[in-house]
Write a protein that holds these residues in place. Structure first.
Motif, PDB file in Angstrom:
ATOM      1  N   ASN A 161      58.593  26.798  43.034  1.00  9.36           N
ATOM      2  CA  ASN A 161      58.094  28.146  43.244  1.00  9.36           C
ATOM      3  C   ASN A 161      56.942  28.107  44.254  1.00  9.36           C
ATOM      4  N   PRO A 162      57.091  28.689  45.456  1.00 13.06           N
ATOM      5  CA  PRO A 162      56.029  28.591  46.460  1.00 13.06           C
ATOM      6  C   PRO A 162      54.889  29.585  46.257  1.00 13.06           C
ATOM      7  N   TYR A 163      55.008  30.495  45.281  1.00 17.70           N
ATOM      8  CA  TYR A 163      54.011  31.543  45.097  1.00 17.70           C
ATOM      9  C   TYR A 163      53.144  31.361  43.852  1.00 17.70           C
ATOM     10  N   PHE A 164      53.321  30.257  43.144  1.00 14.87           N
ATOM     11  CA  PHE A 164      52.576  30.018  41.919  1.00 14.87           C
ATOM     12  C   PHE A 164      52.342  28.524  41.786  1.00 14.87           C
ATOM     13  N   PRO A 165      51.142  28.125  41.361  1.00 16.76           N
ATOM     14  CA  PRO A 165      49.968  28.911  41.003  1.00 16.76           C
ATOM     15  C   PRO A 165      49.363  29.654  42.194  1.00 16.76           C
ATOM     16  N   THR A 166      48.524  30.616  41.883  1.00 21.48           N
ATOM     17  CA  THR A 166      47.845  31.372  42.924  1.00 21.48           C
ATOM     18  C   THR A 166      46.717  30.533  43.527  1.00 21.48           C
ATOM     19  N   PRO A 167      46.228  30.901  44.708  1.00 25.51           N
ATOM     20  CA  PRO A 167      45.084  30.171  45.282  1.00 25.51           C
ATOM     21  C   PRO A 167      43.896  30.099  44.335  1.00 25.51           C
ATOM     22  N   ALA A 168      43.646  31.166  43.590  1.00 23.79           N
ATOM     23  CA  ALA A 168      42.525  31.148  42.650  1.00 23.79           C
ATOM     24  C   ALA A 168      42.741  30.112  41.547  1.00 23.79           C
ATOM     25  N   MET A 169      43.984  29.945  41.112  1.00 27.69           N
ATOM     26  CA  MET A 169      44.275  28.947  40.081  1.00 27.69           C
ATOM     27  C   MET A 169      44.092  27.541  40.628  1.00 27.69           C
ATOM     28  N   PHE A 170      44.527  27.316  41.846  1.00 29.69           N
ATOM     29  CA  PHE A 170      44.310  26.009  42.458  1.00 29.69           C
ATOM     30  C   PHE A 170      42.825  25.711  42.618  1.00 29.69           C
ATOM     31  N   GLU A 171      42.046  26.722  42.979  1.00 29.93           N
ATOM     32  CA  GLU A 171      40.601  26.532  43.121  1.00 29.93           C
ATOM     33  C   GLU A 171      39.976  26.172  41.780  1.00 29.93           C
ATOM     34  N   ASP A 172      40.450  26.810  40.715  1.00 27.57           N
ATOM     35  CA  ASP A 172      39.932  26.495  39.385  1.00 27.57           C
ATOM     36  C   ASP A 172      40.244  25.048  39.013  1.00 27.57           C
ATOM     37  N   MET A 173      41.462  24.610  39.297  1.00 30.45           N
ATOM     38  CA  MET A 173      41.824  23.223  38.992  1.00 30.45           C
ATOM     39  C   MET A 173      41.005  22.247  39.820  1.00 30.45           C
ATOM     40  N   ALA A 174      40.737  22.604  41.073  1.00 27.53           N
ATOM     41  CA  ALA A 174      39.968  21.720  41.941  1.00 27.53           C
ATOM     42  C   ALA A 174      38.538  21.549  41.437  1.00 27.53           C
ATOM     43  N   THR A 175      37.928  22.628  40.994  1.00 27.54           N
ATOM     44  CA  THR A 175      36.553  22.532  40.509  1.00 27.54           C
ATOM     45  C   THR A 175      36.467  21.746  39.212  1.00 27.54           C
ATOM     46  N   ARG A 176      37.578  21.674  38.462  1.00 29.90           N
ATOM     47  CA  ARG A 176      37.579  20.944  37.191  1.00 29.90           C
ATOM     48  C   ARG A 176      38.268  19.586  37.301  1.00 29.90           C
ATOM     49  N   LEU A 177      38.512  19.140  38.528  1.00 30.20           N
ATOM     50  CA  LEU A 177      39.295  17.919  38.734  1.00 30.20           C
ATOM     51  C   LEU A 177      38.701  16.720  38.011  1.00 30.20           C
ATOM     52  N   ARG A 178      37.396  16.502  38.171  1.00 31.69           N
ATOM     53  CA  ARG A 178      36.788  15.324  37.555  1.00 31.69           C
ATOM     54  C   ARG A 178      36.935  15.345  36.046  1.00 31.69           C
ATOM     55  N   GLU A 179      36.710  16.498  35.437  1.00 34.53           N
ATOM     56  CA  GLU A 179      36.855  16.629  33.990  1.00 34.53           C
ATOM     57  C   GLU A 179      38.294  16.393  33.557  1.00 34.53           C
ATOM     58  N   ILE A 180      39.248  16.907  34.341  1.00 32.58           N
ATOM     59  CA  ILE A 180      40.659  16.805  33.963  1.00 32.58           C
ATOM     60  C   ILE A 180      41.139  15.370  33.967  1.00 32.58           C
ATOM     61  N   ILE A 181      40.774  14.632  34.998  1.00 39.27           N
ATOM     62  CA  ILE A 181      41.330  13.287  35.131  1.00 39.27           C
ATOM     63  C   ILE A 181      40.489  12.217  34.442  1.00 39.27           C
ATOM     64  N   THR A 182      39.300  12.568  33.951  1.00 42.81           N
ATOM     65  CA  THR A 182      38.432  11.570  33.322  1.00 42.81           C
ATOM     66  C   THR A 182      38.759  11.348  31.859  1.00 42.81           C
ATOM     67  N   TYR A 183      39.126  12.431  31.162  1.00 43.95           N
ATOM     68  CA  TYR A 183      39.252  12.339  29.713  1.00 43.95           C
ATOM     69  C   TYR A 183      40.707  12.410  29.255  1.00 43.95           C
ATOM     70  N   TYR A 184      40.912  11.870  28.052  1.00 45.39           N
ATOM     71  CA  TYR A 184      42.231  11.954  27.440  1.00 45.39           C
ATOM     72  C   TYR A 184      42.622  13.411  27.230  1.00 45.39           C
ATOM     73  N   PRO A 185      43.905  13.712  27.358  1.00 43.56           N
ATOM     74  CA  PRO A 185      44.351  15.064  26.995  1.00 43.56           C
ATOM     75  C   PRO A 185      44.441  15.193  25.485  1.00 43.56           C
TER      76      PRO A 185
END
Length: 591
Positions: A39-63
């Motif tokens: 799907n080329p229209y999802f996630p939205t740019p705002a969602m990608f920005e949110d993931m980018a700002t939380r990148l360190r937290e996401i990849i550092t800890y266990y899910p």
């Protein structure tokens, strides 16, 4: 650089090289992707920005555990968690379905997603491949498919809806009817990985029906629908016993932190997701119209987020693919390594109009000679042969574990040589029409893949087949009859086969209701040409499943089949926006 990039296609199996691999071989930037259905229209740019700002937290800890993530997804889709199992991509779930629930045989229409053929073959199961007819637009006739399953005695049946790569769609009532007709099978799998892109029906999913049946699993994708292939997540829906059996085998942390983050942020973005699906459907119509305007290019109807196209006569798919990549930086999916397809076909992912215009321009230059390298399609295209190994693919149906279509090889040989006693293949065959044969050499003789001894006129002649190409010239003056007359002992079985004249009958049954399990006649229309099986000596065609690790019949493993072009061996709960979030079928609105 171009050689390095295109060589990646020959080093992969049933899939195209990854975008990361292509980027490493170029200047670090990948091409425009018309290959991976996303799907080329999802996630939205705002969602990608949110993931980018939380990148360190996401990849550092266990899910969180898979149960926690699954519970959140089920709350979003309004499904009972005990009926759902989430996997690290649909391929993980397919693997466990095969290991746990497929005992000895599996039936699947082809062409289709490669893991539905390769996975059971790799574990020694018999794969009964039901060929979709090009003449019918690759549409799946469920009545014929049911008869095929009964005739073969298959234990598991698979349906992909929409199908990949052609996008063929089956209405919900027909799928439910098929599920009921196959109630005595070990398992029926309905792969709905691309169903959320369909607009032919308001609520096409059968997830609710699957939860009420003891032998049905519905497979769903998240990565494709949410535009996040890199985050490996998908899920299956079944009755609690089936779902629990698969779920019990999955690791506690089989889902990564990115998957968790996306699942928990989706409840805030239901409106954007729904809008993305509508845009893909609009783009699909526009893209189909633009491609259909290209001379000689056939575009098949699709309900997926991709289009299946047949190239003009004379165009070789691998050449078109390589030139589109190296000259125009456009990645397309050439389908020559899909069982049941050939290099005449491409699968093109639906993308925004600006990208489609670039695609159409590139195809015009490559196909019709408006570039410095000239045209890929000759002016006089009649009788042009293909180097995609279509004859080899025909032969594959009888030489591999898909022994349910043994007669296809005989049909292909009969159509190519005019041999008496063999049924001529239909014009569209199995979606892979054979090219014109300029000499009386049998089609299988020059396909570049090892043939079993039974394909020759006698087992004793196999070692002498290498110099045989020098012998056909003296045989050319006669009207192609002497070569087929040399093996008369092989002809009586075909002459005794009553189903041959009945082959056109299946095309009269598109709307025929599915018969009950005990009412389906034994001889199936598709595997009717059993003479081919009779012409193979029994030592060359064992009847049981292939043991794990042993090459498939004909001496080729699934990986080897995927690594050849047919001519030569290739190198080695509640939430904001709840009213807008689609329910489990991906179509309706929550009430």
């Amino acid at each position: 650089m171009a050689d390095n990039v295109t060589s990646l296609f020959r080093s992969t199996a049933a899939h195209s090289p990854s975008m990361a691999a292509l980027a490493r071989e170029s200047d670090g930037a990948g091409p425009v992707d018309f290959c991976i259905p996303c799907n080329p229209y999802f996630p939205t740019p705002a969602m990608f920005e949110d993931m980018a700002t939380r990148l360190r937290e996401i990849i550092t800890y266990y899910p969180s555990s898979a149960d926690t993530i699954t519970a959140e997804l089920c709350s979003l889709l309004q499904l009972p968690p005990q009926c759902v199992a989430m996997g690290n991509g649909s391929t993980e779930l397919i693997t466990w379905i095969d290991h746990l629930l497929v005992r000895e045989s599996l039936a699947v229409p082809v062409p289709t997603f490669g893991r539905w053929t390769d996975q059971p073959m790799e574990t020694g199961k018999r794969v009964d491949m039901f060929p979709l007819q090009e003449s019918g637009g690759f549409a799946l006739d469920l009545a014929q498919y049911a008869e095929f399953i009964r005739a073969r005695g298959t234990k598991v049946a698979v349906i992909c809806n929409p199908n990949n790569p052609d996008g063929g769609f089956l209405h919900k009532h027909a799928v439910v009817q098929f599920m009921d007709a196959m109630a005595d099978l070990d398992l029926v799998v309905i792969d709905e990985s691309f169903l959320e892109f369909a607009d032919a029906e308001v609520e096409p999913s059968v997830v609710q029906e699957a939860m009420l049946r003891p032998n049905v699993i519905v497979l769903r994708s998240l990565g494709k629908n949410f535009g996040l292939h890199g985050i490996r997540f998908g899920y299956l829906v079944a009755n609690p016993a089936l779902a629990g059996r698969v779920r019990s085998m999955l690791p506690k942390w089989n889902l990564n932190s990115f998957a968790e983050h996306v699942v928990f942020m989706l409840k805030e973005h239901g409106t954007e997701y729904q809008q993305s699906l509508h845009q893909v459907r609009r783009d699909r119509m526009d893209m189909s119209g633009q491609l259909s305007s290209l001379p000689g290019l056939t575009v098949y109807p699709s309900q997926g987020n991709f289009l299946f196209v047949r190239l003009p006569v004379g165009a070789e798919g691998t050449v078109v693919r390589d030139r589109m990549l190296t000259e125009h930086r456009l990645l397309v999916r050439e389908c020559g390594n899909k069982i049941g397809s050939s290099s005449r076909f491409l699968r093109l992912v639906v993308r925004p109009q600006v990208d489609v215009r670039r695609l159409v321009s590139g195809l015009e230059q490559v196909l019709y000679g408006t570039s410095r390298r000239g045209a890929a399609v000759p002016e006089q295209a009649t009788g042009t042969g293909y180097s995609s190994g279509t004859a080899a693919i025909d032969r594959l149906f009888s030489e591999t574990n898909g022994a349910g279509t043994q007669g296809l090889a005989a049909q292909a040989i009969g159509a190519g040589t005019g041999a008496p006693g063999l049924p001529a293949a239909p014009a569209a065959g199995i979606g892979m029409p054979l090219p014109a044969v300029p000499s009386p050499v049998p089609v299988g003789a020059d396909a570049g893949m090892p043939m079993p001894a039974a394909a020759s006129s006698g087992p004793q002649q196999m070692p002498q087949q290498a110099p045989q190409p020098l012998q056909p010239p003296p045989l050319q003056p006669p009207p192609l009859q002497p070569p087929p007359l040399q093996p008369p002992p092989m002809q009586p079985p075909p002459m005794q086969s009553p189903p041959v004249p009945q082959q056109p009958v299946p095309q009269q049954m598109p709307q025929h209701p599915l018969a009950a399990p005990g009412q389906v006649p034994a001889p199936a229309p598709v595997p009717a040409p059993m003479p081919a099986a009779a012409s193979y000596p029994s030592p060359q065609m064992p009847t049981g499943p292939t043991p794990p690790g042993v090459p498939a019949r004909g001496g080729l493993t699934a990986a080897q089949v995927r690594g050849t072009d047919g001519l030569s061996q290739a190198p080695g709960a509640s939430w904001s926006g709840a009213q807008s979030w689609p329910e489990a079928a991906g179509m309706g609105q929550l009430s």
